[in-house]
Design an enzyme around this catalytic site. Structure first.
Site, mmCIF file in Angstrom:
data_model
loop_
_atom_site.group_PDB
_atom_site.id
_atom_site.type_symbol
_atom_site.label_atom_id
_atom_site.label_comp_id
_atom_site.label_asym_id
_atom_site.label_seq_id
_atom_site.Cartn_x
_atom_site.Cartn_y
_atom_site.Cartn_z
ATOM 1 N N ASN A 155 5.819 -4.721 17.301
ATOM 2 C CA ASN A 155 6.134 -3.631 18.237
ATOM 3 C C ASN A 155 4.895 -2.976 18.844
ATOM 4 O OD1 ASN A 155 5.644 -2.576 15.623
ATOM 5 N ND2 ASN A 155 6.737 -0.700 16.108
ATOM 6 N N GLU A 253 4.834 -0.045 4.821
ATOM 7 C CA GLU A 253 5.291 0.936 5.816
ATOM 8 C C GLU A 253 6.499 0.313 6.505
ATOM 9 O OE1 GLU A 253 6.415 2.723 8.721
ATOM 10 O OE2 GLU A 253 4.651 2.068 9.830
ATOM 11 N N CYS A 287 8.842 2.558 14.867
ATOM 12 C CA CYS A 287 9.510 2.985 13.626
ATOM 13 C C CYS A 287 9.727 4.492 13.600
ATOM 14 C CB CYS A 287 8.717 2.532 12.404
ATOM 15 S SG CYS A 287 7.012 3.114 12.418
ATOM 16 N N GLU A 468 -1.034 6.019 4.637
ATOM 17 C CA GLU A 468 -2.220 5.569 5.376
ATOM 18 C C GLU A 468 -2.840 6.781 6.059
ATOM 19 O OE1 GLU A 468 -1.069 1.152 6.884
ATOM 20 O OE2 GLU A 468 0.342 2.707 7.481
#
Length: 487
Positions: A155, A253, A287, A468
């Site tokens: 993405n 993630e 996301c 992160e």
């Protein structure tokens, strides 16, 4: 369609050189549906070669000072920036996103990722404590883990690849990266810049191909102690299974089913354009996109009318059109998956207020086989519907009313995901209360997608494991050791 010879053919990048592969897979231009690129269909053999290169490069690279590694990252950032237009054009064509988004977000953020970690690596400190009564001094040191396996999604291809590569090599690791086979071109272009930036051979290796072949070979390799993955939950489950026998360090993630909560005192002039953007940016293929919009009953009708009107202004066009707000979805299979959710919603009695099946999409003739769809708004849908529970990852959002603060918190938390949420209100006390109670790794209030790279990024529940950011990425990509000195 162009003959096979005219197609762009990528090579794996192993030990500082491009290496051809025995077999290739087709990559499609999402805006036309045509094959335009051939990507290596790598497997265990290529991963073994990359591990050998990364292992050989590790002692020299990890022995460099943080300052020396920082200089290399800064040079790479400069080279990416100098190629910004070329990279943006490639990202837009490969992924289907608009050229405007690639120019203003994807490539600048990829540059920033290297600059940010080039700076942050210089500012970490370690701990020290004294035990005078025992005649001891304790201190900690951090060392790079070794070979990092990095798996990035389709993405935000270069943006999310560099978000992993930069902290991994800044900390002194060597890496083997696997970009998505659907979007490999900008990773391949970056490889051409590594030598000029001063990255030694074997420090960054990029192996292209599918998850089941090359991804599994990377994840299950006994000499790759660490995996950083961004993508879907089913893939994360597979990674967890394959890495379990080796007790690997994992950062996962994953997806989201992100709520926006709009209270009756929200500033709709700011809320509506931002919520349209948070629902449909990058074709809804982020996301962090909003896919459940809870609106307080007293303003529900007004919000809905204005939101649908603003959504209809969100122009779907070919990615190269600078006036387009949204381009093509990533693949034919993904487009069909997204459309299937809209069909399920209709079967359940939901209303489609605009978009798919309601409005007409006008495209140039050569793009009519591309993977385009209009941004779609669904209402009259139950919280139990799959459209309210599952990650659709497309330009689809559901708008539902709510009565009270307690009720909407419970409903917002009723899904398995917990990545991001947005809250719209002018009541500061309410914002703090609601933000604290939402099961979400990130909460934006009266805004969306404003990032501070120093701070932790990641989700709760099925949205992943780990964080992160400046400190979090450094800790993930290093091992801590406690040393006790008796004097």
């Amino acid at each position: 369609m162009a003959g096979t010879k005219a197609l762009l053919t990528l090579g794996n990048f192993i030990n500082g050189k491009f290496v051809p592969c025995n077999s290739y897979i087709d990559s499609y231009d999402p805006s036309t549906g045509d094959v335009y690129c051939r990507v290596p269909n790598s497997g265990k053999e290529e991963i073994d070669a990359a591990v050998e290169a990364a292992r050989a490069a590790f002692p020299g690279w990890s022995a460099r000072s943080p300052q020396e590694r920082s200089q290399v990252l800064h040079r790479l950032a400069d080279l990416l920036e100098q190629s910004l237009e070329e990279l943006a054009q490639a990202e837009s064509r490969d992924q289907g996103k608009t050229i405007t988004l690639a120019r203003t977000m994807d490539i600048p953020r990829s540059v920033q990722n290297f600059r940010f970690f080039a700076s942050s690596i210089l500012h970490h400190t370690s701990e020290c404590t004294q035990m005078d009564h025992m005649g001891c001094l304790h201190y900690t040191v951090r060392a790079p883990v070794g070979i990092a396996g990095l798996i990035s999604p389709w993405n935000l291809p270069l943006y999310l690849l560099t978000w992993k590569v930069a902290p991994a090599i800044a900390a002194g690791n060597t890496v083997i990266a696997k970009p998505s086979e659907l979007t490999s071109v900008t990773a391949w272009m970056m490889c051409k810049l590594l030598e000029r930036a001063g990255v030694p051979p074997g420090v960054v290796n990029i192996v292209f191909g599918t998850g089941p072949r090359v991804g599994e070979a990377l994840v299950s390799h006994p000499e790759v102690p660490l995996i950083s993955f961004t993508g879907s939950q089913p893939t994360a489950e597979r990674i967890t299974q394959l890495s379990a026998p080796h007790c690997k360090k994992l950062s996962l993630e994953l997806g989201g089913k992100n709520p926006a909560i709009i209270f009756e005192d929200a500033n709709l002039e700011e809320c509506i354009p931002t919520t349209v953007k948070s629902s449909f940016a990058n074709q809804g293929e982020i996301c962090l996109c909003t896919s459940r919009i809870f609106v307080q009953k007293s303003i529900y009708s007004e919000f809905l009318e204005k939101f649908v009107e603003a959504t209809r202004m969100w122009k779907v066009g070919i990615p190269s059109d600078p006036s387009a707000s949204m381009g093509a979805l990533i693949s034919k299979a993904h487009l069909e998956k997204v459309r299937s959710y809209i069909k399920k919603a209709q079967m359940e009695g939901a209303q489609i207020l605009c978009g798919e099946g309601v409005d007409t999409l006008n495209l140039p003739r050569r793009n009519q086989a591309g993977y385009f769809m209009l941004p779609t708004v669904i209402t009259d849908i139950k919280d139990e519907s799959c459209c309210m529970k599952e990650e659709i990852f497309g330009p689809v959002t559901c708008v539902v009313p709510f009565d009270s603060e307690e009720e909407v918190i419970q409903r917002a938390n009723s899904v398995k995901y917990g990545l991001a949420a947005t809250v719209w209100s002018s009541n500061v006390g309410r914002i703090h209360r609601v933000a604290k109670k939402l099961q979400s790794g990130l909460v934006w209030t009266n805004c969306w997608l404003i990032r501070e790279l120093n701070l932790p990024f990641g989700g709760m529940k099925s949205s992943g494991v780990g964080r992160e950011g400046a400190k979090d990425s450094y800790e993930f990509f290093t091992e801590i050791k406690t040393i006790t000195i008796k004097h």
